[in-house]
Design a protein around this motif. Structure first.
Motif, PDB file in Angstrom:
ATOM      1  N   ILE A 253      -0.206   5.827 -21.116  1.00 52.51           N
ATOM      2  CA  ILE A 253       0.889   6.223 -20.231  1.00 52.51           C
ATOM      3  C   ILE A 253       1.573   7.497 -20.720  1.00 52.51           C
ATOM      4  O   ILE A 253       2.122   8.271 -19.931  1.00 52.51           O
ATOM      5  CB  ILE A 253       1.925   5.074 -20.106  1.00 52.51           C
ATOM      6  N   PHE A 254       1.514   7.745 -22.022  1.00 53.32           N
ATOM      7  CA  PHE A 254       2.166   8.928 -22.578  1.00 53.32           C
ATOM      8  C   PHE A 254       1.315  10.184 -22.432  1.00 53.32           C
ATOM      9  O   PHE A 254       1.751  11.270 -22.814  1.00 53.32           O
ATOM     10  CB  PHE A 254       2.503   8.703 -24.053  1.00 53.32           C
ATOM     11  N   GLY A 255       0.124  10.044 -21.895  1.00 50.71           N
ATOM     12  CA  GLY A 255      -0.746  11.201 -21.701  1.00 50.71           C
ATOM     13  C   GLY A 255      -0.690  11.763 -20.293  1.00 50.71           C
ATOM     14  O   GLY A 255      -1.493  12.631 -19.938  1.00 50.71           O
ATOM     15  N   LYS A 256       0.256  11.291 -19.495  1.00 54.88           N
ATOM     16  CA  LYS A 256       0.377  11.759 -18.114  1.00 54.88           C
ATOM     17  C   LYS A 256       1.392  12.891 -18.016  1.00 54.88           C
ATOM     18  O   LYS A 256       2.445  12.847 -18.649  1.00 54.88           O
ATOM     19  CB  LYS A 256       0.801  10.599 -17.206  1.00 54.88           C
ATOM     20  N   LEU A 257       1.050  13.890 -17.212  1.00 54.09           N
ATOM     21  CA  LEU A 257       1.936  15.027 -16.986  1.00 54.09           C
ATOM     22  C   LEU A 257       2.500  14.975 -15.572  1.00 54.09           C
ATOM     23  O   LEU A 257       1.849  14.476 -14.649  1.00 54.09           O
ATOM     24  CB  LEU A 257       1.189  16.349 -17.187  1.00 54.09           C
ATOM     25  N   HIS A 258       3.697  15.490 -15.418  1.00 53.99           N
ATOM     26  CA  HIS A 258       4.302  15.557 -14.088  1.00 53.99           C
ATOM     27  C   HIS A 258       3.475  16.497 -13.215  1.00 53.99           C
ATOM     28  O   HIS A 258       3.126  17.607 -13.648  1.00 53.99           O
ATOM     29  CB  HIS A 258       5.742  16.062 -14.196  1.00 53.99           C
ATOM     30  N   PRO A 259       3.135  16.080 -11.991  1.00 57.70           N
ATOM     31  CA  PRO A 259       2.235  16.895 -11.158  1.00 57.70           C
ATOM     32  C   PRO A 259       2.786  18.264 -10.790  1.00 57.70           C
ATOM     33  O   PRO A 259       2.016  19.184 -10.490  1.00 57.70           O
ATOM     34  CB  PRO A 259       2.044  16.022  -9.907  1.00 57.70           C
TER      35      PRO A 259
ATOM     36  N   GLY B  64       4.583  19.757 -14.938  1.00 60.76           N
ATOM     37  CA  GLY B  64       3.649  19.761 -16.059  1.00 60.76           C
ATOM     38  C   GLY B  64       4.240  19.307 -17.376  1.00 60.76           C
ATOM     39  O   GLY B  64       3.778  19.726 -18.441  1.00 60.76           O
ATOM     40  N   VAL B  65       5.273  18.469 -17.337  1.00 65.09           N
ATOM     41  CA  VAL B  65       5.889  17.962 -18.566  1.00 65.09           C
ATOM     42  C   VAL B  65       5.579  16.471 -18.708  1.00 65.09           C
ATOM     43  O   VAL B  65       5.479  15.745 -17.712  1.00 65.09           O
ATOM     44  CB  VAL B  65       7.419  18.186 -18.563  1.00 65.09           C
ATOM     45  N   PRO B  66       5.421  15.995 -19.935  1.00 64.64           N
ATOM     46  CA  PRO B  66       5.148  14.561 -20.156  1.00 64.64           C
ATOM     47  C   PRO B  66       6.437  13.739 -20.085  1.00 64.64           C
ATOM     48  O   PRO B  66       7.083  13.472 -21.095  1.00 64.64           O
ATOM     49  CB  PRO B  66       4.532  14.538 -21.560  1.00 64.64           C
TER      50      PRO B  66
END
Length: 278
Positions: free
Chosen positions: A70-76, A79-81
Protein backbone atom coordinates in the motif's frame (compact mmCIF):
# COMPACT_ATOMS: atom_id res chain seq x y z
CA UNK A 1 16.43 42.93 34.07
CA UNK A 2 17.08 43.75 37.69
CA UNK A 3 20.71 44.21 38.81
CA UNK A 4 20.05 41.64 41.53
CA UNK A 5 19.54 39.00 38.82
CA UNK A 6 23.22 39.08 37.94
CA UNK A 7 24.58 39.88 41.39
CA UNK A 8 25.99 36.36 41.65
CA UNK A 9 27.23 36.18 38.06
CA UNK A 10 25.81 35.45 34.60
CA UNK A 11 25.90 31.71 35.25
CA UNK A 12 22.96 32.04 37.64
CA UNK A 13 20.66 33.30 34.91
CA UNK A 14 18.27 30.72 33.49
CA UNK A 15 16.84 31.63 30.10
CA UNK A 16 14.62 29.08 28.36
CA UNK A 17 14.97 31.04 25.12
CA UNK A 18 18.26 32.91 25.61
CA UNK A 19 18.10 35.36 22.71
CA UNK A 20 14.40 36.11 23.10
CA UNK A 21 14.60 36.41 26.89
CA UNK A 22 17.60 38.70 26.62
CA UNK A 23 15.77 40.86 24.08
CA UNK A 24 12.78 41.06 26.44
CA UNK A 25 15.09 42.06 29.29
CA UNK A 26 16.52 44.85 27.11
CA UNK A 27 13.03 45.91 25.90
CA UNK A 28 13.89 45.25 22.25
CA UNK A 29 10.35 44.21 21.39
CA UNK A 30 10.75 44.11 17.61
CA UNK A 31 13.63 41.64 17.96
CA UNK A 32 11.49 39.44 20.21
CA UNK A 33 8.80 39.27 17.53
CA UNK A 34 11.38 38.39 14.86
CA UNK A 35 12.95 35.67 17.01
CA UNK A 36 9.64 34.02 17.87
CA UNK A 37 8.52 34.21 14.24
CA UNK A 38 11.78 32.58 13.19
CA UNK A 39 11.29 29.90 15.85
CA UNK A 40 8.01 29.03 14.12
CA UNK A 41 9.07 29.37 10.49
CA UNK A 42 12.40 27.51 10.68
CA UNK A 43 11.05 24.22 12.07
CA UNK A 44 8.14 24.47 9.64
CA UNK A 45 10.53 24.54 6.70
CA UNK A 46 12.39 21.55 8.06
CA UNK A 47 9.10 19.77 8.66
CA UNK A 48 8.00 20.30 5.06
CA UNK A 49 11.32 18.93 3.83
CA UNK A 50 11.09 15.84 6.00
CA UNK A 51 7.47 15.29 5.00
CA UNK A 52 8.65 14.83 1.43
CA UNK A 53 11.86 12.90 2.07
CA UNK A 54 10.55 10.45 4.66
CA UNK A 55 7.51 9.57 2.57
CA UNK A 56 9.83 8.81 -0.34
CA UNK A 57 11.94 6.66 1.96
CA UNK A 58 8.89 4.59 2.88
CA UNK A 59 7.98 4.41 -0.81
CA UNK A 60 11.50 3.22 -1.63
CA UNK A 61 11.38 0.61 1.13
CA UNK A 62 8.21 -0.79 -0.41
CA UNK A 63 9.94 -1.02 -3.77
CA UNK A 64 12.70 -2.97 -2.04
CA UNK A 65 10.01 -5.28 -0.58
CA UNK A 66 10.47 -4.16 3.04
CA UNK A 67 7.08 -2.48 3.52
CA UNK A 68 3.46 -3.35 2.63
CA UNK A 69 2.44 -2.75 -0.97
CA UNK A 70 0.00 0.00 0.00
CA UNK A 71 2.95 2.33 0.60
CA UNK A 72 4.14 1.89 -2.98
CA UNK A 73 1.17 3.70 -4.51
CA UNK A 74 1.46 7.20 -5.93
CA UNK A 75 -1.29 9.77 -6.28
CA UNK A 76 -2.48 9.67 -9.92
CA UNK A 77 -2.33 13.46 -10.30
CA UNK A 78 0.31 14.79 -7.91
CA UNK A 79 2.62 11.77 -7.94
CA UNK A 80 3.18 11.75 -4.17
CA UNK A 81 2.98 8.67 -1.91
CA UNK A 82 0.05 9.79 0.22
CA UNK A 83 -0.26 6.54 2.16
CA UNK A 84 3.39 6.83 3.16
CA UNK A 85 2.81 10.41 4.30
CA UNK A 86 -0.13 9.31 6.46
CA UNK A 87 2.00 6.53 7.95
CA UNK A 88 4.73 9.03 8.83
CA UNK A 89 2.12 11.28 10.44
CA UNK A 90 1.02 8.40 12.68
CA UNK A 91 4.63 7.65 13.61
CA UNK A 92 5.11 11.34 14.43
CA UNK A 93 2.14 11.25 16.81
CA UNK A 94 3.60 8.18 18.51
CA UNK A 95 6.94 9.93 18.97
CA UNK A 96 5.21 13.01 20.36
CA UNK A 97 3.43 10.79 22.86
CA UNK A 98 6.56 8.90 23.91
CA UNK A 99 8.98 11.85 23.93
CA UNK A 100 6.95 14.74 25.24
CA UNK A 101 8.47 18.14 24.78
CA UNK A 102 10.11 19.80 21.80
CA UNK A 103 13.57 19.68 23.34
CA UNK A 104 13.56 15.93 23.94
CA UNK A 105 12.13 15.21 20.50
CA UNK A 106 14.71 17.45 18.83
CA UNK A 107 17.50 15.57 20.60
CA UNK A 108 16.14 12.19 19.50
CA UNK A 109 15.76 13.30 15.88
CA UNK A 110 19.22 14.90 15.80
CA UNK A 111 20.97 11.76 17.01
CA UNK A 112 18.93 9.53 14.70
CA UNK A 113 19.83 11.77 11.75
CA UNK A 114 23.48 11.63 12.75
CA UNK A 115 23.47 7.84 12.46
CA UNK A 116 22.39 8.16 8.83
CA UNK A 117 25.49 10.31 8.21
CA UNK A 118 27.70 7.51 9.51
CA UNK A 119 26.89 5.42 6.44
CA UNK A 120 28.05 8.19 4.08
CA UNK A 121 31.82 7.52 4.19
CA UNK A 122 31.19 3.79 3.89
CA UNK A 123 28.90 4.21 0.90
CA UNK A 124 31.15 6.52 -1.09
CA UNK A 125 34.26 4.39 -0.56
CA UNK A 126 32.39 1.20 -1.42
CA UNK A 127 31.12 2.82 -4.62
CA UNK A 128 34.69 3.80 -5.45
CA UNK A 129 35.40 0.07 -5.59
CA UNK A 130 32.17 -1.45 -6.90
CA UNK A 131 31.19 1.37 -9.25
CA UNK A 132 34.56 2.63 -10.38
CA UNK A 133 33.47 2.54 -14.03
CA UNK A 134 30.52 4.85 -13.45
CA UNK A 135 30.69 8.28 -15.05
CA UNK A 136 30.68 11.12 -12.52
CA UNK A 137 31.49 14.76 -13.20
CA UNK A 138 32.95 15.27 -9.72
CA UNK A 139 35.70 13.21 -8.14
CA UNK A 140 36.76 14.26 -4.65
CA UNK A 141 40.48 14.02 -4.04
CA UNK A 142 41.88 12.71 -0.77
CA UNK A 143 38.77 10.67 -0.01
CA UNK A 144 40.90 7.81 1.28
CA UNK A 145 41.76 10.09 4.20
CA UNK A 146 38.56 12.14 4.42
CA UNK A 147 36.21 9.14 4.58
CA UNK A 148 37.75 7.35 7.60
CA UNK A 149 38.18 10.66 9.42
CA UNK A 150 34.55 11.50 8.70
CA UNK A 151 33.47 8.13 10.08
CA UNK A 152 35.51 8.67 13.24
CA UNK A 153 34.22 12.21 13.79
CA UNK A 154 30.62 11.11 13.23
CA UNK A 155 31.12 8.35 15.79
CA UNK A 156 32.55 10.84 18.27
CA UNK A 157 29.61 13.20 17.81
CA UNK A 158 27.28 10.26 18.38
CA UNK A 159 29.14 9.47 21.59
CA UNK A 160 29.05 13.11 22.69
CA UNK A 161 25.26 13.03 22.46
CA UNK A 162 25.46 11.53 25.99
CA UNK A 163 24.02 8.47 27.62
CA UNK A 164 21.12 7.56 27.98
CA UNK A 165 20.09 9.46 24.84
CA UNK A 166 22.49 7.46 22.68
CA UNK A 167 21.19 4.19 24.08
CA UNK A 168 17.57 5.18 23.55
CA UNK A 169 18.09 6.17 19.92
CA UNK A 170 20.22 3.13 19.08
CA UNK A 171 17.62 0.87 20.69
CA UNK A 172 14.87 2.46 18.59
CA UNK A 173 16.89 1.84 15.44
CA UNK A 174 17.58 -1.79 16.37
CA UNK A 175 13.82 -2.30 16.70
CA UNK A 176 13.80 -2.31 12.90
CA UNK A 177 15.60 -5.67 12.83
CA UNK A 178 12.46 -7.78 13.49
CA UNK A 179 10.72 -5.96 10.62
CA UNK A 180 13.67 -6.74 8.38
CA UNK A 181 13.62 -10.41 9.37
CA UNK A 182 9.86 -10.60 8.78
CA UNK A 183 10.11 -9.40 5.20
CA UNK A 184 13.13 -11.58 4.57
CA UNK A 185 11.10 -14.60 5.71
CA UNK A 186 8.24 -13.44 3.50
CA UNK A 187 10.65 -13.41 0.55
CA UNK A 188 11.78 -16.93 1.54
CA UNK A 189 15.16 -15.57 2.64
CA UNK A 190 16.19 -14.88 -0.94
CA UNK A 191 19.64 -13.32 -0.91
CA UNK A 192 19.46 -13.00 2.87
CA UNK A 193 22.86 -14.52 3.59
CA UNK A 194 24.83 -12.14 1.43
CA UNK A 195 22.77 -9.08 2.36
CA UNK A 196 22.95 -9.77 6.08
CA UNK A 197 26.66 -10.47 5.91
CA UNK A 198 27.16 -7.13 4.15
CA UNK A 199 25.17 -5.19 6.73
CA UNK A 200 25.74 -7.02 10.01
CA UNK A 201 28.67 -4.71 10.78
CA UNK A 202 26.15 -1.93 11.39
CA UNK A 203 24.32 -3.97 14.03
CA UNK A 204 27.52 -4.68 15.95
CA UNK A 205 28.66 -1.08 15.48
CA UNK A 206 25.49 0.26 17.09
CA UNK A 207 25.78 -2.23 19.94
CA UNK A 208 29.44 -1.32 20.47
CA UNK A 209 28.63 2.39 20.53
CA UNK A 210 25.85 1.72 23.02
CA UNK A 211 28.18 -0.19 25.36
CA UNK A 212 30.97 2.39 25.12
CA UNK A 213 28.50 5.20 25.75
CA UNK A 214 27.18 3.37 28.82
CA UNK A 215 30.64 2.66 30.24
CA UNK A 216 32.21 5.91 29.09
CA UNK A 217 33.10 9.11 30.87
CA UNK A 218 30.63 10.65 33.30
CA UNK A 219 31.07 13.88 31.33
CA UNK A 220 28.92 12.20 28.68
CA UNK A 221 26.51 10.48 31.05
CA UNK A 222 28.36 7.17 31.37
CA UNK A 223 29.49 5.15 34.39
CA UNK A 224 33.05 6.50 34.07
CA UNK A 225 34.50 3.00 33.74
CA UNK A 226 36.32 4.33 30.68
CA UNK A 227 37.78 7.66 31.77
CA UNK A 228 37.63 10.93 29.89
CA UNK A 229 40.12 11.09 27.05
CA UNK A 230 40.59 7.35 26.80
CA UNK A 231 36.94 7.00 25.86
CA UNK A 232 37.47 9.09 22.72
CA UNK A 233 40.65 7.19 21.86
CA UNK A 234 38.65 3.97 22.14
CA UNK A 235 35.89 5.40 19.94
CA UNK A 236 38.44 6.29 17.25
CA UNK A 237 40.05 2.84 17.33
CA UNK A 238 36.73 0.98 17.32
CA UNK A 239 35.46 3.19 14.51
CA UNK A 240 38.46 2.33 12.34
CA UNK A 241 37.87 -1.38 12.91
CA UNK A 242 34.24 -1.10 11.86
CA UNK A 243 35.20 1.15 8.95
CA UNK A 244 37.52 -1.50 7.51
CA UNK A 245 34.95 -4.23 8.20
CA UNK A 246 32.22 -2.25 6.45
CA UNK A 247 34.34 -1.58 3.36
CA UNK A 248 35.19 -5.25 2.99
CA UNK A 249 31.51 -6.16 3.34
CA UNK A 250 30.32 -4.10 0.37
CA UNK A 251 29.53 -5.77 -2.93
CA UNK A 252 27.96 -4.95 -6.27
CA UNK A 253 24.20 -5.30 -5.90
CA UNK A 254 21.52 -5.53 -8.55
CA UNK A 255 20.61 -1.92 -7.83
CA UNK A 256 24.10 -0.85 -8.83
CA UNK A 257 23.67 -2.71 -12.11
CA UNK A 258 20.49 -0.72 -12.74
CA UNK A 259 22.37 2.45 -11.84
CA UNK A 260 25.02 1.63 -14.43
CA UNK A 261 22.34 1.45 -17.13
CA UNK A 262 20.94 4.84 -16.13
CA UNK A 263 24.47 6.21 -15.90
CA UNK A 264 25.22 5.04 -19.42
CA UNK A 265 22.04 6.66 -20.72
CA UNK A 266 22.98 9.97 -19.10
CA UNK A 267 26.48 9.78 -20.52
CA UNK A 268 25.16 9.02 -24.00
CA UNK A 269 22.66 11.86 -23.71
CA UNK A 270 25.41 14.31 -22.79
CA UNK A 271 27.56 13.08 -25.69
CA UNK A 272 24.69 13.56 -28.13
CA UNK A 273 23.98 17.03 -26.75
CA UNK A 274 27.63 18.00 -27.11
CA UNK A 275 27.70 16.67 -30.66
CA UNK A 276 24.55 18.62 -31.50
CA UNK A 277 26.13 21.88 -30.35
CA UNK A 278 29.08 21.30 -32.64
Amino acid sequence: MNPSDIAHGWSHLNFNSPFADLAIALNINWLVIVLYADAFVSPSGTGITYTATTSRMIYGMEKNKYMPSIFGKLHPIYGVPRQAMIFNLIVSFIFLFLFRGWGVLAEIISVATLISYITGPITVMTLRRTGKDLYRPLRLKGLNVIAPLGFIFASLVLYWARWPLTGQVLFIILIGLPIYFYYQAKAKWKGFGRNFKAGVWMVFYLLAMMVISYLGSDKFGGLNVIHYGWDMVLIAMVSLVFYVWALKSGYQTEYLKDAKKINSQLLNGQSEAAAGKE
